[in-house]
Write a protein that holds these residues in place. Structure first.
Motif, PDB file in Angstrom:
ATOM      1  N   GLY A   8       0.851  -1.185   0.000  1.00  0.00           N
ATOM      2  CA  GLY A   8       0.000   0.000   0.000  1.00  0.00           C
ATOM      3  C   GLY A   8       0.886   1.235   0.000  1.00  0.00           C
ATOM      4  N   GLY A  10      -0.848   4.527   0.261  1.00  0.00           N
ATOM      5  CA  GLY A  10      -1.834   5.581   0.477  1.00  0.00           C
ATOM      6  C   GLY A  10      -1.484   6.414   1.704  1.00  0.00           C
ATOM      7  N   GLY A  11      -2.532   7.030   2.301  1.00  0.00           N
ATOM      8  CA  GLY A  11      -2.330   7.952   3.413  1.00  0.00           C
ATOM      9  C   GLY A  11      -1.620   7.307   4.593  1.00  0.00           C
ATOM     10  N   ALA A  13       0.044   4.337   4.735  1.00  0.00           N
ATOM     11  CA  ALA A  13       1.359   3.787   4.375  1.00  0.00           C
ATOM     12  C   ALA A  13       2.403   4.897   4.313  1.00  0.00           C
ATOM     13  CB  ALA A  13       1.281   3.054   3.034  1.00  0.00           C
ATOM     14  N   SER A  34       2.888  -1.573  -4.138  1.00  0.00           N
ATOM     15  CA  SER A  34       1.465  -1.264  -4.225  1.00  0.00           C
ATOM     16  C   SER A  34       0.978  -1.476  -5.652  1.00  0.00           C
ATOM     17  CB  SER A  34       1.225   0.177  -3.760  1.00  0.00           C
ATOM     18  OG  SER A  34      -0.155   0.400  -3.593  1.00  0.00           O
ATOM     19  N   LYS A  39       3.287   5.706  -7.042  1.00  0.00           N
ATOM     20  CA  LYS A  39       3.110   6.274  -5.694  1.00  0.00           C
ATOM     21  C   LYS A  39       4.224   5.796  -4.752  1.00  0.00           C
ATOM     22  CE  LYS A  39      -1.913   6.813  -5.741  1.00  0.00           C
ATOM     23  NZ  LYS A  39      -3.164   6.424  -5.083  1.00  0.00           N
ATOM     24  N   LEU A  82      -0.774  -2.380   4.602  1.00  0.00           N
ATOM     25  CA  LEU A  82      -1.388  -1.058   4.727  1.00  0.00           C
ATOM     26  C   LEU A  82      -2.157  -0.730   3.449  1.00  0.00           C
ATOM     27  CD1 LEU A  82       1.605   0.707   6.506  1.00  0.00           C
ATOM     28  CD2 LEU A  82      -0.356  -0.444   7.530  1.00  0.00           C
ATOM     29  N   ALA A  83      -2.623  -1.793   2.789  1.00  0.00           N
ATOM     30  CA  ALA A  83      -3.521  -1.627   1.631  1.00  0.00           C
ATOM     31  C   ALA A  83      -4.945  -1.547   2.193  1.00  0.00           C
ATOM     32  CB  ALA A  83      -3.334  -2.787   0.672  1.00  0.00           C
ATOM     33  N   LEU A  84      -5.891  -2.204   1.581  1.00  0.00           N
ATOM     34  CA  LEU A  84      -7.276  -2.088   2.058  1.00  0.00           C
ATOM     35  C   LEU A  84      -7.714  -3.389   2.727  1.00  0.00           C
ATOM     36  CD1 LEU A  84      -8.770  -0.104  -0.932  1.00  0.00           C
ATOM     37  CD2 LEU A  84      -8.014   0.750   1.294  1.00  0.00           C
ATOM     38  N   PRO A  85      -8.787  -3.343   3.534  1.00  0.00           N
ATOM     39  CA  PRO A  85      -9.204  -4.563   4.253  1.00  0.00           C
ATOM     40  C   PRO A  85      -9.539  -5.733   3.320  1.00  0.00           C
ATOM     41  CG  PRO A  85     -10.370  -2.637   5.096  1.00  0.00           C
ATOM     42  CD  PRO A  85      -9.599  -2.176   3.895  1.00  0.00           C
ATOM     43  N   GLN A  87      -7.788  -6.946   1.105  1.00  0.00           N
ATOM     44  CA  GLN A  87      -6.593  -7.735   0.777  1.00  0.00           C
ATOM     45  C   GLN A  87      -6.049  -8.538   1.963  1.00  0.00           C
ATOM     46  OE1 GLN A  87      -6.313  -4.163  -0.638  1.00  0.00           O
ATOM     47  NE2 GLN A  87      -7.438  -5.190  -2.262  1.00  0.00           N
ATOM     48  N   THR A 105      -3.931  -3.069   9.886  1.00  0.00           N
ATOM     49  CA  THR A 105      -4.587  -2.037  10.714  1.00  0.00           C
ATOM     50  C   THR A 105      -6.105  -2.107  10.638  1.00  0.00           C
ATOM     51  OG1 THR A 105      -4.659  -0.390   8.946  1.00  0.00           O
ATOM     52  CG2 THR A 105      -2.669  -0.417  10.299  1.00  0.00           C
ATOM     53  N   GLY A 140      -3.433  -0.026  14.307  1.00  0.00           N
ATOM     54  CA  GLY A 140      -3.567   1.385  13.936  1.00  0.00           C
ATOM     55  C   GLY A 140      -3.902   2.149  15.213  1.00  0.00           C
TER      56      GLY A 140
HETATM   57  P1  NDP Z   1      -5.717   4.657   0.865  1.00  0.00           P
HETATM   58  O1  NDP Z   1      -6.875   4.429  -0.027  1.00  0.00           O
HETATM   59  O2  NDP Z   1      -5.118   6.016   0.988  1.00  0.00           O
HETATM   60  O3  NDP Z   1      -4.522   3.665   0.431  1.00  0.00           O
HETATM   61  C1  NDP Z   1      -4.717   2.325   0.119  1.00  0.00           C
HETATM   62  C2  NDP Z   1      -3.498   1.838  -0.639  1.00  0.00           C
HETATM   63  O4  NDP Z   1      -3.664   0.450  -0.917  1.00  0.00           O
HETATM   64  C3  NDP Z   1      -3.307   2.545  -1.983  1.00  0.00           C
HETATM   65  O5  NDP Z   1      -1.946   2.807  -2.162  1.00  0.00           O
HETATM   66  C4  NDP Z   1      -3.825   1.504  -2.962  1.00  0.00           C
HETATM   67  O6  NDP Z   1      -3.245   1.550  -4.238  1.00  0.00           O
HETATM   68  C5  NDP Z   1      -3.395   0.230  -2.286  1.00  0.00           C
HETATM   69  N1  NDP Z   1      -4.152  -0.910  -2.808  1.00  0.00           N
HETATM   70  C6  NDP Z   1      -5.488  -1.043  -2.910  1.00  0.00           C
HETATM   71  N2  NDP Z   1      -5.815  -2.207  -3.487  1.00  0.00           N
HETATM   72  C7  NDP Z   1      -4.635  -2.825  -3.753  1.00  0.00           C
HETATM   73  C8  NDP Z   1      -4.296  -4.058  -4.355  1.00  0.00           C
HETATM   74  N3  NDP Z   1      -5.230  -4.905  -4.802  1.00  0.00           N
HETATM   75  N4  NDP Z   1      -2.994  -4.380  -4.464  1.00  0.00           N
HETATM   76  C9  NDP Z   1      -2.027  -3.540  -4.032  1.00  0.00           C
HETATM   77  N5  NDP Z   1      -2.290  -2.347  -3.454  1.00  0.00           N
HETATM   78  C10 NDP Z   1      -3.577  -2.001  -3.317  1.00  0.00           C
HETATM   79  O7  NDP Z   1      -6.133   4.103   2.301  1.00  0.00           O
HETATM   80  P2  NDP Z   1      -5.578   4.549   3.734  1.00  0.00           P
HETATM   81  O8  NDP Z   1      -4.097   4.665   3.668  1.00  0.00           O
HETATM   82  O9  NDP Z   1      -6.389   5.679   4.223  1.00  0.00           O
HETATM   83  O10 NDP Z   1      -5.976   3.268   4.604  1.00  0.00           O
HETATM   84  C11 NDP Z   1      -5.151   2.102   4.609  1.00  0.00           C
HETATM   85  C12 NDP Z   1      -5.710   1.083   5.591  1.00  0.00           C
HETATM   86  O11 NDP Z   1      -5.691   1.619   6.898  1.00  0.00           O
HETATM   87  C13 NDP Z   1      -7.161   0.674   5.318  1.00  0.00           C
HETATM   88  O12 NDP Z   1      -7.265  -0.715   5.513  1.00  0.00           O
HETATM   89  C14 NDP Z   1      -7.951   1.411   6.373  1.00  0.00           C
HETATM   90  O13 NDP Z   1      -9.141   0.734   6.702  1.00  0.00           O
HETATM   91  C15 NDP Z   1      -6.962   1.360   7.521  1.00  0.00           C
HETATM   92  N6  NDP Z   1      -7.196   2.403   8.552  1.00  0.00           N
HETATM   93  C16 NDP Z   1      -7.124   2.022   9.860  1.00  0.00           C
HETATM   94  C17 NDP Z   1      -7.307   2.934  10.864  1.00  0.00           C
HETATM   95  C18 NDP Z   1      -7.125   2.524  12.285  1.00  0.00           C
HETATM   96  O14 NDP Z   1      -7.095   3.393  13.174  1.00  0.00           O
HETATM   97  N7  NDP Z   1      -6.960   1.262  12.613  1.00  0.00           N
HETATM   98  C19 NDP Z   1      -7.659   4.341  10.581  1.00  0.00           C
HETATM   99  C20 NDP Z   1      -7.618   4.673   9.175  1.00  0.00           C
HETATM  100  C21 NDP Z   1      -7.413   3.711   8.198  1.00  0.00           C
HETATM  101  P3  NDP Z   1      -3.721   2.609  -5.378  1.00  0.00           P
HETATM  102  O15 NDP Z   1      -2.838   3.781  -5.131  1.00  0.00           O
HETATM  103  O16 NDP Z   1      -3.461   1.941  -6.673  1.00  0.00           O
HETATM  104  O17 NDP Z   1      -5.176   2.887  -5.149  1.00  0.00           O
END
Ligand code: NDP
Length: 412
Positions: A8, A10-11, A13, A34, A39, A82-85, A87, A105, A140
């Motif tokens: 990941g 994103g924000g 990561a 990612s 990115k 640190l991708a999405l739930p 995965q 997280t 997290g």
């Molecule tokens: P973002 O959407 O900013 O980032 C997600 C990242 O995962 C992106 O870089 C995305 O790539 C990548 N991604 C998505 N799908 C895939 C895939 N199939 N293969 C590889 N990479 C992939 O999300 P956040 O950073 O805001 O959140 C990340 C995680 O943190 C989430 O699971 C969220 O639920 C969790 N979280 C937990 C909190 C806590 O307090 N416990 C609070 C906030 C968030 P791409 O750039 O291509 O889209």
């Protein structure tokens, strides 16, 4: 000295990567991988030149074979998911196949239903035990630090914790009428679902945003907060012995709620696919595409977050209350790592959780929620890495629900 593979970019990561680089004593090498490699390269370009060696890679984390190939090439000591739930399970499968530690997280979510349940990941327990590797779930802030706070309260201040209220206050203002602070799809799924809390062994369901309370948060002020279901309720209800009730409240401003209601009313928050110009699309995913990217909120968000837990229970036969919380300033975070406080409060504990496993402090085979480990070293690291905590031994408690509200409005 260890190597981490961070999935990941994103924000969250981005903050975790900044923090791993600051903690180069533990993170000798990191690989950022990612879906969109550019990115990862941008992050590397920002942070290269320090003691931590950084490499990048492209990976589709929905594909176990691709993940296994990448892990075999990078040979990390831990995979930080640190991708999405969506995965979580594919990444756990790849960790099992390569005998590599795992952390995340957020709990696994099937794409087609908003469940927020641990059962799929808890089913991996025996397989992780047999492979001799650790899976640390939910490192997290919430889940994460809230679980560490609970374990710390139990270890140091209570013989028995009877009540926990988790209070998540974001007093930040980004100036947009509507935007979400982290991934919009996950955020809207969470807040548009029914509320739920746990009392005397059973789950009590409420309509979304049905229960509202006011609370005066230190350094933020008076805010409206709403009872939500949040995933750490499930693990804490199981792992804190003797617990009678646990609830979770989050603050929302009126503008956010009004927009959310309108979007819901027109069907934009639905996760049911619809046909649009000959293509299947999911309305919520389309909505995500038109909303501001959470990462772009950093420079414009001012104000503070205040997240913590209020505990009520018994010590030496006496009633006792205890509140422990962290205050985080959006602009301070932005100055330090280029992100707002929501990503910061998640990315810092992600780095600390991985460091706990890598340094052997939290290294036991199996699948564990964060409150199942010794909280003390994690609490120390929070102070060190930018999330200091404050204790209050005489906190204002959140009101009980009036009896008639409980009877007439809640759907059991
Ligand atoms: P973002 O959407 O900013 O980032 C997600 C990242 O995962 C992106 O870089 C995305 O790539 C990548 N991604 C998505 N799908 C895939 C895939 N199939 N293969 C590889 N990479 C992939 O999300 P956040 O950073 O805001 O959140 C990340 C995680 O943190 C989430 O699971 C969220 O639920 C969790 N979280 C937990 C909190 C806590 O307090 N416990 C609070 C906030 C968030 P791409 O750039 O291509 O889209």
């Amino acid at each position: 000295m260890a190597k981490a593979l961070i999935i990941g970019a994103g924000g969250v990561a981005s903050v975790a990567v900044h923090k791993c680089v600051q903690n180069s004593e533990v993170f000798e090498e990191i690989c950022i991988a990612s879906r969109t490699k550019s990115k990862c390269d941008e992050l590397k370009a920002k942070l290269d030149g320090g003691k931590t060696k950084i490499t990048t890679a492209q990976v589709d984390a929905n594909n176990v074979d691709e993940l296994v190939a990448l892990i075999n090439e990078v040979k990390p000591d831990i995979v930080m998911n640190l991708a999405l739930p969506y995965q979580d399970l594919t990444i756990m499968d790849a960790c099992l196949a390569t005998k590599t530690h795992y952390m995340d997280t957020a709990n696994y979510e099937p794409e087609d239903t908003a469940k927020f349940e641990y059962k799929w990941q808890w089913e991996y327990k025996e397989r992780f035990e047999q492979a001799g590797i650790t899976a640390l779930l939910g490192s997290g802030f919430d889940p994460g630090v809230t679980g560490v706070f609970s374990a710390y309260a139990l270890k140091h201040y209570f013989d028995e914790i009877e009540y926990i209220d988790i209070l998540d206050c974001n007093g930040g203002d980004h100036g947009y009428p509507f935007a979400t602070n982290f991934n919009p799809e996950i955020n809207i799924r969470e807040v548009s679902a029914n509320g739920r809390y746990w009392e005397k062994g059973e789950w009590i369901e409420t309509k979304p945003m049905e229960i509202k309370r006011e609370y005066n948060f230190a350094e933020v002020g008076e805010k409206d907060m709403y009872l939500l279901y949040h995933e750490e309720l499930e693990s804490l209800a199981k792992n804190i012995p003797g617990l009678k009730r646990i609830r979770f409240f989050m603050t929302f401003g009126q503008s956010y709620l009004t927009h959310l209601k309108a979007l819901e009313n027109v069907g934009m928050t639905s996760i049911e696919p619809i046909e649009f110009e000959g293509k299947q699309i999911i309305p919520l995913q389309f909505l995500k595409a038109v909303l501001p990217d959470p990462a772009s909120l950093g420079p414009r968000t001012v104000g503070k977050t205040n997240i913590g837990c209020i505990f009520k229970g018994k010590k030496d036969g006496q009633d006792k209350t205890y509140y422990v919380y962290n205050i985080c300033d959006h602009q301070e975070c932005y100055k330090e790592v280029g992100s707002q406080a929501i990503s910061y409060t998640t990315g810092v504990p992600a780095m600390i959780g991985a460091a706990m496993v890598l340094t052997g402090k939290w290294n036991k085979p199996g699948v564990f929620n964060i409150e199942e480990f010794d909280p003390d070293p994690f609490m120390e690291e929070l102070n060190k890495w930018g999330l200091p905590w404050v204790e209050d031994f005489n906190p204002v408690l959140v009101d009980e629900l009036p009896a008639e509200e409980k009877e007439s409005e809640l759907v059991r």
